[in-house]
Design a protein around this motif. Structure first.
Motif, PDB file in Angstrom:
ATOM      1  N   ASP A  32       6.360  -0.231  -6.010  1.00 56.91           N
ATOM      2  CA  ASP A  32       6.577   1.217  -6.039  1.00 56.91           C
ATOM      3  C   ASP A  32       5.325   1.864  -6.613  1.00 56.91           C
ATOM      4  N   VAL A  33       4.701   2.736  -5.847  1.00 57.46           N
ATOM      5  CA  VAL A  33       3.414   3.320  -6.225  1.00 57.46           C
ATOM      6  C   VAL A  33       3.626   4.373  -7.313  1.00 57.46           C
ATOM      7  N   ALA A  62      -4.795   2.419  -6.015  1.00 55.26           N
ATOM      8  CA  ALA A  62      -3.462   2.739  -6.541  1.00 55.26           C
ATOM      9  C   ALA A  62      -3.033   1.784  -7.641  1.00 55.26           C
ATOM     10  N   SER A  63      -1.983   2.200  -8.301  1.00 52.45           N
ATOM     11  CA  SER A  63      -1.288   1.377  -9.294  1.00 52.45           C
ATOM     12  C   SER A  63       0.201   1.571  -9.098  1.00 52.45           C
ATOM     13  N   GLY A  64       0.999   0.694  -9.673  1.00 51.80           N
ATOM     14  CA  GLY A  64       2.445   0.834  -9.532  1.00 51.80           C
ATOM     15  C   GLY A  64       3.213  -0.223 -10.295  1.00 51.80           C
ATOM     16  N   VAL A  65       4.450  -0.359  -9.930  1.00 56.39           N
ATOM     17  CA  VAL A  65       5.376  -1.274 -10.603  1.00 56.39           C
ATOM     18  C   VAL A  65       6.049  -2.139  -9.544  1.00 56.39           C
ATOM     19  N   GLY A 118      -1.283   1.912   4.011  1.00 57.05           N
ATOM     20  CA  GLY A 118      -1.884   2.012   2.704  1.00 57.05           C
ATOM     21  C   GLY A 118      -0.965   2.491   1.607  1.00 57.05           C
ATOM     22  N   ALA A 119      -1.606   2.974   0.519  1.00 56.11           N
ATOM     23  CA  ALA A 119      -0.923   3.198  -0.750  1.00 56.11           C
ATOM     24  C   ALA A 119      -0.525   4.646  -1.007  1.00 56.11           C
ATOM     25  N   LEU A 120      -0.844   5.566  -0.095  1.00 57.95           N
ATOM     26  CA  LEU A 120      -0.383   6.946  -0.268  1.00 57.95           C
ATOM     27  C   LEU A 120       1.038   7.068   0.269  1.00 57.95           C
ATOM     28  N   GLY A 342       4.895   8.121  -8.024  1.00 60.17           N
ATOM     29  CA  GLY A 342       6.038   7.876  -8.891  1.00 60.17           C
ATOM     30  C   GLY A 342       5.712   8.289 -10.323  1.00 60.17           C
ATOM     31  N   GLY A 343       4.462   8.056 -10.702  1.00 60.51           N
ATOM     32  CA  GLY A 343       3.911   8.522 -11.975  1.00 60.51           C
ATOM     33  C   GLY A 343       4.688   8.099 -13.188  1.00 60.51           C
ATOM     34  N   SER A 344       4.945   9.059 -14.076  1.00 61.35           N
ATOM     35  CA  SER A 344       5.580   8.758 -15.353  1.00 61.35           C
ATOM     36  C   SER A 344       6.983   8.207 -15.176  1.00 61.35           C
ATOM     37  N   ALA A 345       7.609   8.462 -14.047  1.00 59.08           N
ATOM     38  CA  ALA A 345       8.947   7.933 -13.808  1.00 59.08           C
ATOM     39  C   ALA A 345       8.932   6.403 -13.719  1.00 59.08           C
ATOM     40  N   LEU A 346       7.755   5.826 -13.427  1.00 57.33           N
ATOM     41  CA  LEU A 346       7.631   4.377 -13.349  1.00 57.33           C
ATOM     42  C   LEU A 346       7.076   3.761 -14.621  1.00 57.33           C
ATOM     43  N   GLY A 347       6.834   4.579 -15.610  1.00 56.85           N
ATOM     44  CA  GLY A 347       6.333   4.048 -16.879  1.00 56.85           C
ATOM     45  C   GLY A 347       4.854   4.221 -17.043  1.00 56.85           C
TER      46      GLY A 347
END
Length: 347
Positions: A32-33, A62-65, A118-120, A342-347
């Motif tokens: 999840d991005v 990108a980064s994610g969880v 891709g990651a967008l 996803g941002g702060s919602a993913l930590g």
């Protein structure tokens, strides 16, 4: 789920649309991005210069969880791990280059955002081999810049000998150029970051943050005179061309000392000139530096973890993915934009 898709050839033809959420296959990881950066490749899709397969989801920084794991994984990745990832969606795994972890050289490679989705997007699947767990203390926002930082690491550390004590020129104060200057400064070089009048804010910021020893606006300064003044007329030891302006590879050659080195980091469109007579007579080295490899990523993450590179200081704007049109327009003005997916919602 949402994905920013290049739908058809030509200028424009980009849509934020709903697409099916992917499922991880054997050896794959579902991510999840959290944050996704935008670079010139994505901007080229808007301008009609996109060279990838169409339709295709854009983005490769990108980064994610981790949200899911496919079968047959060999490592210790787990759901909930905070990660970043390389851009290699597919590698043959058997060629000379793959066996040496020189993945950017694999002739069968597919890259996210161009020849693979891709990651967008809210989620994507990546091969386990491409995924790197984030060190403690490295924020997801910072980690979204691991890919451009790894490009700078590859050029400065892996494609060049030691730069300690050398005078180094870097053309192009965008994200790649600024990061290249930061890494070169970090390994002990005296760096000169070069831009034009329209880059005044970026040049001043680079000097204020200590990622360049000197900055030069070539619209208002005689660059050759400036370099000669720093080197008693001998010229710079090395130059890193990060601007993608077709004139710079030739224009930088006379600024190098005999035996100097020109490293091409950017990707070019159209003809690029090289003075081969000067190349031979001054015994200059001409080096290509394409992308990154797995070791570049590991080094980049150590630089982030140790606080040697403040990735967030290179980001101009953080925007929600829904504001993708504004983001791509800002990239065209030389800004470094990261989308919060996803941002702060993913930590």
């Amino acid at each position: 789920m949402r994905a920013l898709v290049k739908c058809a050839p030509g200028p424009g033809n980009i849509e934020l649309r709903e697409v099916p959420r992917p499922e991880p296959g054997p050896g794959q990881v579902l991510i999840d991005v959290a944050y996704a950066g935008v670079c010139g490749t994505d901007r080229a899709a808007l301008d009609g210069r996109y060279g990838g397969l169409i339709p295709r989801t854009l983005g490769h920084e990108a980064s994610g969880v981790i949200a899911g794991l496919g079968p047959d994984l060999r490592g210790d990745l787990a759901v909930g791990d905070r990660v970043t990832f390389e851009t290699d969606a597919y590698l043959c795994g058997t060629c000379l280059y793959c066996r040496a972890e020189q993945f950017q050289r694999c002739p069968y490679r597919k890259g996210i955002g161009t020849t693979a989705d891709g990651a967008l997007a809210d989620s994507l699947v990546m091969p386990e081999l491409a995924v790197h767990k984030l060190p403690d203390g490295v924020a997801l926002l910072s980690a979204a810049l691991t890919e451009p930082l790894s490009i700078a690491v590859h050029a400065v550390i892996e494609r060049s000998p030691s730069l300690a004590g050398q005078l180094v020129l870097v053309t192009g104060p965008g994200a790649i150029g600024a990061l290249t200057s930061a890494v070169a400064t970090g390994v002990g070089a005296t760096t000169v970051l070069i831009g034009r009048s329209r880059h005044a804010a970026a040049l001043a910021g680079a000097l204020d943050r200590g990622i360049a020893s000197h900055v030069v606006d070539v619209d208002n300064t005689d660059l050759a005179g400036f370099v000669n003044g720093l080197t008693d007329g001998y010229g710079a030891d090395a130059a890193f061309e990060c601007s993608a302006a077709n004139s710079w590879p030739r224009d930088l050659q006379p600024l190098l000392r005999r035996g100097g080195r020109l490293v091409l980091v950017a990707l070019y469109h159209g003809e690029v000139g090289v003075d081969f007579d000067l190349l031979v007579n001054r015994e200059l080295e001409l080096i290509g530096s394409r992308g990154k490899n797995a070791q570049s990523y590991r080094t980049a993450l150590r630089l982030l973890a140790d606080g040697r590179v403040d990735a967030e200081s290179f980001i101009s704007e953080v925007l929600p993915l829904e504001e993708w049109e504004t983001g791509l327009e800002l990239v065209g003005r030389g800004r470094k934009v990261v989308f919060e997916v996803g941002g702060s919602a993913l930590g």
